[in-house]
Write an enzyme that holds these catalytic residues in place. Structure first.
Site, PDB file in Angstrom:
ATOM      1  N   GLU A 425       0.828  -1.212   0.000  1.00  0.00           N
ATOM      2  CA  GLU A 425       0.000   0.000   0.000  1.00  0.00           C
ATOM      3  C   GLU A 425       0.865   1.268   0.000  1.00  0.00           C
ATOM      4  O   GLU A 425       0.663   2.195   0.775  1.00  0.00           O
ATOM      5  CB  GLU A 425      -0.966  -0.012   1.179  1.00  0.00           C
ATOM      6  N   GLU A 502      -4.168  -8.931  -0.310  1.00  0.00           N
ATOM      7  CA  GLU A 502      -4.698  -8.718   1.041  1.00  0.00           C
ATOM      8  C   GLU A 502      -6.214  -8.615   0.948  1.00  0.00           C
ATOM      9  O   GLU A 502      -6.743  -7.819   0.166  1.00  0.00           O
ATOM     10  CB  GLU A 502      -4.110  -7.457   1.671  1.00  0.00           C
TER      11      GLU A 502
END
Length: 808
Positions: A425, A502
């Protein structure tokens, strides 16, 4: 006894305990456990590098060690909610040791598997170096500064974890992984100096390419014999080759060998077969070094349409994300704790681990090899742009290249590693700086390993907005969350290989059930918005509450299960972890995301995955059966290998149900009456499994179950004891909250307690623990005595129970 005399004896004993010596040995490569007999003290103690410094008021301890886990939870600490409200600060470690005279001609180094963070290591007053990263492994050459014979050496390690907050999860503080002393001859294999690949594999043979970097610390040129052999799992040699080589004075040189293994046993997740590559170096017919490299022979591929295959077999990646902490042990790494963790996941049907979001321990990597887990090895959570005020962005410019190279060099021989992740991220995905950084990081990886794809866990799935994707440097696109967009990916990212890096972020507290359970909720609906949570900081275990950015377990898995082009999933997370207790503030101090709670006790959704991911026959019904008369209770069932499940209440059938379409569970709404709820699963009319839950009566005894009955007296081995409050018939009391006092005698010591409740503010290091929803755990570690261990567990109402663990 005179007080001064007693103090002198105490100081002398402390000095004796803190002094390590090493016996003379003829081994070519000497690797010594360097964990024992360190002294430690919180605070800043720069004079500790001096030989005459007194550590009389310091603690004597054995590494690995995490001082944060020993502290009290405090909402005012700067670590804050993300790191579980535990202390950080500065600390120093110090150790004295002597070395044999016959080591004087050797090259001697010290290896640290992980120190959090900003470590500086001193030997006899000389600084060996600093390492800002708290996760990477590193080594220092100490030879020029060492004393040999009777004169003591002093090693001191400064650890600075003071600048807070510096992480989005619990890090721990200190020398929390293992330390080794390594002594080799001047001519030897360099640190992380081997690289093994298998360029061609068939049923009949596997070609093995082996590179070794040889280091010559001598002032003269050396001629040597370089021997490579491959041994199988029974240590039988299956291939070997020899060459004569030369190396210049004070230089490194890369040498290569090519070998062939006939009829190879392939490594896979069900049969993780391991070979070893043995390197031997001879000088003038004398063996001067030996080195061992793991080898798993396997091939794999990612495909834009068909997903992932291993050894030519289509395989869905059933993965979980894991942070590095070990629950009540904190960041302390212990191979027995890791093995327990991976065993629980393996039994669930998990076949892959994403190392979130940093390098993990050598023990974790080795066990993934041995137990058959596919690994996504991850380097960074941040690049140049910060996520937290004092996080790793501060040392990015100076250290990113070294840290990434060291991760690849350390881990590239593990066959379990099948993906390199260069970031999670990362904020640079949202601006053009992400293009250049991604290309550079990818090239660093490719310079050292070309056998695995490079990925990054992305949050932006609109191509025009994602600059990491636009770099073109990723071999495999990882996407976090937004499962509802999966169907659009083949059109958005034409020809690209994709994995769900994820997923989920569902919320559950073990053993807590809110009624009814047929409505999915987001707590909160969006960032910062108030939500109608529970006053006791719990979340229902029915898999119907999720974070605002995530999904339930079932929503996510159904989307991935039905998308062939997605290689697999990494669920957030396999275990609860310390810190990041979304959706609640203090006193919540650990996460709700795990399939398994922080104590290592499975939540109900564990059995949903087991029914989908494993070959085991599964029938799991819940919740407990202690409610108010006529209260409506939703009874869920996870099952597999059956056509239907029939539910009974006190012998009366409540009907048969079967999963429809892509359902992953079935349920009945039942008016409670005391007694027995029973489920029977059938296939073709034949009974597959039966499960019963009984209304529990009054608490009658403490049930103790150990995860193993024998441990070694090596000061490392662990036994986990699950403590349950049960009635006279052995039924768990589902709302029991008894305080349990523990007493350990013999060859063990109590090193941790926990009950899995995310808002439990009692110390993990206490000698007592309140059970939560009927259960807690105690962790006992060998203390080195050759005596059987006895654990006595006592409750306030007079109940007590003991268990014996054999020590060998």
């Amino acid at each position: 006894m005179n007080k001064n005399i007693l103090q002198k004896i105490t100081i002398a004993l402390a000095i004796l305990l803190s002094t390590a010596s090493f016996a003379q040995t003829k081994k070519a490569r000497i690797v010594e456990d360097f964990n024992k007999n360190w002294n430690f003290k919180l605070g800043d103690h720069p004079q500790a590098i001096n030989a005459n410094f007194s550590t009389a008021d310091w603690r004597n301890l054995q590494l690995p060690h995490d001082w944060s886990i020993e502290g009290a939870f405090n909402k005012d600490l700067p670590t804050g909610t993300k790191q579980g409200f535990l202390t950080a600060g500065k600390g120093w470690y110090r150790k004295t040791f002597v070395l044999p005279k016959d080591w004087a001609d050797k090259s001697i180094s010290i290896e640290f598997d992980g120190v959090f963070k900003n470590s500086e290591v001193f030997i006899n007053g000389h600084s060996l170096g600093i390492r800002p990263s708290g996760y990477i492994s590193f080594a220092y050459e100490m030879t020029p500064y060492l004393h040999f014979g009777k004169q003591e050496n002093v090693i001191a390690v400064k650890v600075d974890n003071d600048a807070q907050p510096n992480s989005r999860w619990y890090t721990g503080s200190g020398i929390y992984r293992n330390v080794r002393l390594v002594a080799v001859e001047k001519l030897h294999v360099a640190h992380w100096g081997t690289y093994v690949t298998t360029p061609k594999i068939s049923k009949e043979k596997a070609s093995v390419h082996f590179e070794v970097t040889v280091e010559n610390k001598a002032n003269t040129e050396k001629e040597f014999k370089f021997v490579t052999s491959i041994v199988d799992a029974k240590n039988k040699e299956v291939a070997n080759t020899t060459s004569t080589e030369k190396i210049g004075a004070n230089s490194n040189s890369k040498k290569t060998h090519n070998l062939e293994v006939k009829n190879p046993n392939l490594w896979d997740t069900e049969n993780p077969y391991l070979y070893k590559v043995l390197t031997k170096i001879y000088e003038n017919k004398k063996l001067v070094d030996t080195y061992e490299t793991p080898l798993g022979i396997r091939f794999f591929s990612f495909d834009a349409e068909k997903g992932f295959s291993l050894n030519g077999k289509p395989t869905k990646i059933h993965g979980v994300c894991l942070h590095h902490d070990n629950g009540a042990l904190g960041a302390v790494e212990n191979i027995h704790a890791v093995r327990r963790k991976l065993t629980l996941l393996k039994e669930m049907g998990c076949n892959a681990i994403r190392m979130a979001h940093n390098p993990h321990s050598l023990e974790m990597m080795q066990l993934c090899d041995e137990m058959g887990f596919i690994v996504q090895d991850e380097a960074f959570d941040v690049w140049k742009k910060a996520k937290v005020k004092n996080d790793a962005h501060k040392e990015w410019d100076a250290w990113y290249k070294r840290d990434l190279e060291d991760l690849i060099l350390r881990d590239r021989n593990y066959p379990s590693v099948m993906m390199w992740s260069i970031g999670n991220e990362i904020r640079e995905q949202f601006d053009s700086t992400g293009i250049a950084i991604t290309k550079e990081l990818a090239q660093i990886v490719k310079n050292l390993d070309t056998t695995r794809p490079i990925t990054s866990a992305l949050t932006e799935n609109v191509p025009e907005k994602n600059f990491i994707y636009q770099s073109g440097a990723l071999d495999l696109l990882g996407f976090n969350y937004k499962h509802e967009d999966y169907a659009t990916f083949p059109a958005r990212f034409k020809g690209q290989k994709i994995i769900a890096s994820e997923t989920v972020s569902a919320l559950e507290t073990r053993g807590h059930y809110d009624q009814p359970a047929d409505v999915i909720k987001a707590w909160p609906v969006k960032y910062g918005e108030k939500f109608d949570g529970n006053a006791d900081w719990t979340v229902s275990a029915y898999d119907n509450v999720k974070s605002f950015w995530g999904s339930t377990h079932e929503e996510s898995w159904k989307a991935i299960k039905n998308s062939d082009f997605i290689a697999g999933t990494f669920v957030w997370t396999g275990f609860d972890y310390i810190g990041e207790p979304d959706p609640y503030p203090f006193p919540a101090r650990s996460s709700y995301f795990g399939i398994i709670d922080l104590a290592g006790l499975p939540k109900d959704v564990y059995y949903m995955y087991q029914s989908e991911w494993s070959k085991k026959a599964v029938l799991h019904i819940f919740p407990h059966w202690n409610w108010q008369k006529d209260q409506e209770v939703d009874v869920w069932a996870y099952y597999n290998n059956a056509d239907e499940v029939e539910l009974f209440l006190n012998g009366k059938s409540l009907g048969k149900k079967a999963k429809q379409n892509d359902d992953l569970h079935i349920y009945w709404r039942v008016k409670f009456e005391p007694g027995t709820i029973k489920a029977i699963s059938r296939k073709d009319g034949k009974v597959v499994l039966e499960k019963e839950i009984h209304t529990a009566g009054a608490a009658s005894k403490i049930d103790l179950k150990v995860n193993k009955s024998t441990i070694k007296n090596d000061t490392y081995d662990l036994v986990y004891v699950t403590v349950s409050i049960v009635d006279k018939d052995g039924n768990l009391i589902p709302n029991a909250d008894h305080k349990i006092d523990f007493e350990v005698t013999g060859g063990g010591k109590l090193v941790g307690v926990d009950n899995g409740y995310q808002a439990n503010l009692d110390s993990f290091k206490a000698s007592s623990c309140k059970v939560y929803n009927g259960k807690c755990i105690a962790i006992i570690q060998s203390n080195g005595k050759q005596e059987n261990i006895q654990l006595k567990a006592s409750a306030e109402n007079g109940m007590s129970s003991t268990v014996i663990v054999k020590v060998e």
